[in-house]
Design an enzyme around this catalytic site. Structure first.
Site, mmCIF file in Angstrom:
data_model
loop_
_atom_site.group_PDB
_atom_site.id
_atom_site.type_symbol
_atom_site.label_atom_id
_atom_site.label_comp_id
_atom_site.label_asym_id
_atom_site.label_seq_id
_atom_site.Cartn_x
_atom_site.Cartn_y
_atom_site.Cartn_z
ATOM 1 C CE LYS A 1 -22.422 -6.684 30.983
ATOM 2 N NZ LYS A 1 -22.070 -6.382 29.598
HETATM 3 N N1 PMP Z 1 -18.523 -9.658 25.689
HETATM 4 C C1 PMP Z 1 -18.859 -8.389 25.978
HETATM 5 C C2 PMP Z 1 -17.856 -7.314 25.794
HETATM 6 C C3 PMP Z 1 -20.151 -8.097 26.428
HETATM 7 O O1 PMP Z 1 -20.513 -6.839 26.706
HETATM 8 C C4 PMP Z 1 -21.086 -9.144 26.563
HETATM 9 C C5 PMP Z 1 -22.471 -8.840 27.039
HETATM 10 N N2 PMP Z 1 -22.582 -8.919 28.422
HETATM 11 C C6 PMP Z 1 -20.666 -10.438 26.268
HETATM 12 C C7 PMP Z 1 -19.370 -10.673 25.828
HETATM 13 C C8 PMP Z 1 -21.604 -11.594 26.440
HETATM 14 O O2 PMP Z 1 -21.764 -11.865 27.818
HETATM 15 P P1 PMP Z 1 -23.123 -12.500 28.342
HETATM 16 O O3 PMP Z 1 -23.377 -13.695 27.509
HETATM 17 O O4 PMP Z 1 -22.858 -12.854 29.755
HETATM 18 O O5 PMP Z 1 -24.172 -11.458 28.171
#
Ligand code: PMP
Length: 310
Positions: A157
């Site tokens: 991330k």
């Molecule tokens: N994919 C991407 C590219 C994201 O930015 C996010 C948001 N964090 C997610 C998936 C979903 O992840 P999460 O459920 O942990 O927020």
């Protein structure tokens, strides 16, 4: 307002307006920045905010940092304390989004971040009201492919990865859709620019596997757990583009997007054009969980008293 009174920055609380850096630190230094997006939900009793899966988000922050060789000079416990302290300082009393992030400090003009370079860690937060958008959104398969584990890993991330999502989003908006769905380099479905994706086909809930070029989403894992507990068959596997066109239900999953129904894909109506029954049920399960009503998975909820002072 997209900010709060206080920000946590490298060990102390700082007034939001004073949390500045030199303009030279914005270029290459931010290429390596990694971050998390966490939500705190107002509990039913109105007395606590409940941080959702804080430990899992912090784990993912350290995983992202490890892959990018960004050394975070704080322990998980110290960052958890920082987040709790920030919510208290801001007297947060409604649903809140919390973003911890780390980046190499200084006016780095090279792309390399040599070992030992200090990292700044910042936590900011802002009010973020939640609710189910039954009307859903219109999605389109992007002509841009998702970044790949072999070049810019989507498992990380990092702010840099959002360049890819942004290109796809601009294209989708230009063409009259709300959100893009990106395919991976094998031309299988990966995810949206800020959320994972799932579909219901013949009663089975299907989502691209974790090797499909996706972030290891915490909402995705929560949804799979909740749906399996409800007796739904869930399947993580490669998904073809054309399966999107045959899905009975389609929805995005993410911390910010929560459970967002997709009502058209490439202009084709999904189901009857509104949120389907599995999507609705998942939303109910998710929201009763994050607001502490479910009485289950309590270890996923970290309470912070509402309106507390530092
Ligand atoms: N994919 C991407 C590219 C994201 O930015 C996010 C948001 N964090 C997610 C998936 C979903 O992840 P999460 O459920 O942990 O927020």
């Amino acid at each position: 307002m997209n900010s709060s009174e206080w920000i946590w920055r490298s060990g102390r609380l700082q007034p939001w307006g004073e949390a500045t850096i030199h303009v030279n630190a914005v270029g290459h230094a931010s290429v390596a920045a990694v971050f998390e997006g966490i939500k705190a939900y107002l509990a039913e009793d109105g007395e606590n905010l409940l941080l959702f899966r804080l430990e899992d988000h912090l784990d993912r922050l350290y995983h992202s940092a490890r892959i990018c060789r960004v050394e975070i000079p704080y322990t998980r416990d110290e960052l958890a304390e920082a987040i709790l302290g920030l919510l208290k300082a801001n007297r947060a009393s409604a649903d809140t989004y919390i973003r911890p992030w780390a980046f190499p400090e200084g006016l780095i003009r090279e792309q390399m971040v040599p070992a030992g370079v200090r990292c700044e860690v910042v936590v900011d937060s802002w009010p973020f009201q939640s609710g189910f958008k039954r009307e859903g959104c219109r999605a389109a398969v992007s002509s841009w492919l998702r970044v790949t584990d072999a070049s810019t890993p989507p498992r990380v991330k990092a702010f840099s990865n959002y360049h890819n999502g942004r290109l796809a989003l601009m294209e989708a908006r230009e063409n009259g859709h709300d959100w893009p769905i990106l395919l991976n380099e094998q031309h299988k479905v990966s995810e949206g620019p800020g959320a994972c994706i799932a579909m219901v086909r013949d009663g089975v809930v299907v989502t691209p596997s974790l090797s499909s070029g996706v972030l290891e989403s915490i909402t995705r894992s929560t949804a799979l757990t909740l749906l399996a507990e409800e007796g739904y068959e869930v399947d993580e596997r490669p998904v073809d583009r054309t399966e999107l066109y045959l899905a009975d239900e389609l929805f995005f999953l993410g911390t910010a997007w929560e459970v967002l129904p997709i009502t058209t894909v490439d202009g084709l109506r999904v189901g009857n054009g509104t949120a389907g029954p599995v999507t609705e049920r998942l939303y109910e399960l998710y929201f009763s969980l994050v607001r502490g009503r479910a009485g289950r998975h309590l270890s996923w909820l970290t309470p912070v008293p509402v309106g507390a002072h530092v």
